[in-house]
Motif scaffolding. Structure first.
Motif, short mmCIF file in Angstrom:
data_model
loop_
_atom_site.label_atom_id
_atom_site.label_comp_id
_atom_site.label_asym_id
_atom_site.label_seq_id
_atom_site.Cartn_x
_atom_site.Cartn_y
_atom_site.Cartn_z
N ILE A 260 -29.20 -1.66 -11.75
CA ILE A 260 -30.05 -2.27 -12.77
C ILE A 260 -30.13 -3.78 -12.52
O ILE A 260 -29.27 -4.35 -11.85
CB ILE A 260 -29.54 -2.01 -14.20
CG1 ILE A 260 -28.12 -2.59 -14.40
CG2 ILE A 260 -29.57 -0.53 -14.53
CD1 ILE A 260 -27.64 -2.49 -15.83
N MET A 261 -31.17 -4.38 -13.08
CA MET A 261 -31.35 -5.82 -12.98
C MET A 261 -30.96 -6.47 -14.31
O MET A 261 -30.83 -5.78 -15.33
CB MET A 261 -32.82 -6.13 -12.63
CG MET A 261 -33.26 -5.52 -11.31
SD MET A 261 -32.33 -6.12 -9.89
CE MET A 261 -33.18 -7.65 -9.57
N PRO A 262 -30.75 -7.79 -14.33
CA PRO A 262 -30.28 -8.44 -15.56
C PRO A 262 -31.19 -8.27 -16.77
O PRO A 262 -30.72 -8.30 -17.91
CB PRO A 262 -30.20 -9.93 -15.15
CG PRO A 262 -30.00 -9.90 -13.68
CD PRO A 262 -30.78 -8.73 -13.19
N ASN A 263 -32.51 -8.08 -16.56
CA ASN A 263 -33.42 -7.93 -17.70
C ASN A 263 -33.66 -6.47 -18.08
O ASN A 263 -34.56 -6.17 -18.86
CB ASN A 263 -34.76 -8.62 -17.42
CG ASN A 263 -35.51 -7.98 -16.27
OD1 ASN A 263 -34.94 -7.31 -15.42
ND2 ASN A 263 -36.82 -8.21 -16.24
N MET A 264 -32.84 -5.55 -17.54
CA MET A 264 -32.90 -4.14 -17.92
C MET A 264 -31.75 -3.86 -18.89
O MET A 264 -30.58 -3.98 -18.52
CB MET A 264 -32.80 -3.25 -16.68
CG MET A 264 -33.92 -3.47 -15.68
SD MET A 264 -33.62 -2.65 -14.07
CE MET A 264 -33.74 -0.92 -14.53
N VAL A 265 -32.10 -3.49 -20.12
CA VAL A 265 -31.10 -3.27 -21.17
C VAL A 265 -31.22 -1.83 -21.66
O VAL A 265 -32.31 -1.37 -21.99
CB VAL A 265 -31.31 -4.24 -22.35
CG1 VAL A 265 -30.23 -4.03 -23.41
CG2 VAL A 265 -31.32 -5.69 -21.87
N PHE A 266 -30.10 -1.13 -21.72
CA PHE A 266 -30.10 0.26 -22.17
C PHE A 266 -29.72 0.33 -23.64
O PHE A 266 -28.68 -0.17 -24.05
CB PHE A 266 -29.15 1.09 -21.31
CG PHE A 266 -29.67 1.32 -19.92
CD1 PHE A 266 -30.34 2.49 -19.60
CD2 PHE A 266 -29.53 0.35 -18.95
CE1 PHE A 266 -30.85 2.69 -18.33
CE2 PHE A 266 -30.04 0.53 -17.67
CZ PHE A 266 -30.70 1.71 -17.36
N ILE A 267 -30.59 0.95 -24.43
CA ILE A 267 -30.41 1.02 -25.89
C ILE A 267 -30.39 2.47 -26.35
O ILE A 267 -30.99 2.83 -27.36
CB ILE A 267 -31.51 0.22 -26.62
CG1 ILE A 267 -32.91 0.69 -26.18
CG2 ILE A 267 -31.35 -1.27 -26.35
CD1 ILE A 267 -34.03 0.06 -27.00
N GLY A 268 -29.74 3.33 -25.57
CA GLY A 268 -29.65 4.73 -25.94
C GLY A 268 -29.06 4.91 -27.33
O GLY A 268 -28.12 4.24 -27.72
N GLY A 269 -29.66 5.83 -28.11
CA GLY A 269 -29.18 6.07 -29.46
C GLY A 269 -30.02 5.41 -30.52
O GLY A 269 -29.87 5.70 -31.71
#
Length: 255
Positions: A226-235
């Motif tokens: 992943i790159m720094p501007n990829m954020v995972f917000i699962g849920g």
């Protein structure tokens, strides 16, 4: 995006939701302002093209038959989305109103790239709110490494422990999806080129996003670069969760 928009409103932000007059799920709420635009479809047309072909995924047919039926349904839905986007981008009064509002950000799902094109046209930072993009367009847009030998491709049923032939399949399988993506996403590059009066590629459209919010998590998906501007917000889509039932662990251990 409803819960995210509700939270933004609770924190003092003003949200404006732009949607076609004919749509499936966008209803007026007290925590955002809704602006609509006309499209050349009735509600029945819209429901049929977007919702009426899901049953084909449950048909017991061979892969090629399923692929061509999926391609046909995808093409029909893509035409509806593209014409809806054209109606928005050529609505001079609405575009003038949006441009004059001086928005701080555009929150959009890039699987329908119209919001991304609009953000680029209005020179507003874009935040993408998505599950994934087909044909690895998300990895291209983020300039993220995408090692086919290690990250299982969508719909391959491969695990993260692949044999040599599974790795070969993992590289070849996505090529079929490129056909679907060609007629699904290419029209938006043409629209952006027309608006900006220069050649604009899909990579440039997706690459202009400031932040990518992925509605996924490595609990459900295999880890990948992943790159720094990829954020995972699962849920985030589990906001209406129910409390867990109460269990007496002593009784369970005795049984």
């Amino acid at each position: 995006m409803r819960e995210a928009v509700r939270e933004l409103h609770a924190r003092g932000h003003q949200a404006v939701v732009v949607a076609p007059e004919v749509n499936v799920r966008v209803k007026a709420e007290d925590f955002f302002i809704k602006k609509t635009y006309a499209i050349p479809y009735t509600q029945d047309d819209f429901n049929y093209f977007l919702m009426g072909r899901f049953n084909l995924f449950f048909e017991r047919v061979n892969f090629l038959t399923l692929f061509w039926k999926t391609a046909e349904a995808t093409k029909n839905a893509s035409v509806v989305f593209a014409r809806s986007c054209e109606a928005l981008l050529h609505n001079k009064d609405l575009i003038r109103d949006l441009n004059a509002s001086s928005f701080d950000v555009v929150l959009t799902d890039p699987v329908y790239p119209c919001g991304a094109v609009l953000a680029k046209y209005l020179s507003i930072p874009a935040v993408f709110f998505l599950r994934f993009l087909p044909c690895d367009l998300d990895t291209e847009g983020t300039a993220c490494p995408n090692p086919f030998s290690y990250v299982p491709a969508l719909l391959t049923s491969n695990s993260d422990h692949m044999t040599f032939f599974q790795r070969v399949k993992n590289m070849l399988y996505p090529l079929a999806l490129k056909y679907l993506c060609h007629f699904s996403f290419t029209p938006y590059a043409h629209m952006a080129s027309e608006l900006l009066q220069r050649d604009v590629s899909l990579g440039e459209i997706f690459g202009s996003a400031s932040v990518w919010l992925f509605r996924g998590d490595f609990v459900m998906d295999y880890p990948r670069p992943i790159m720094p501007n990829m954020v995972f917000i699962g849920g985030i889509n589990c906001a209406n969760r129910k409390p867990l039932s109460q269990i007496n662990l002593d009784e369970v251990s005795e049984n």
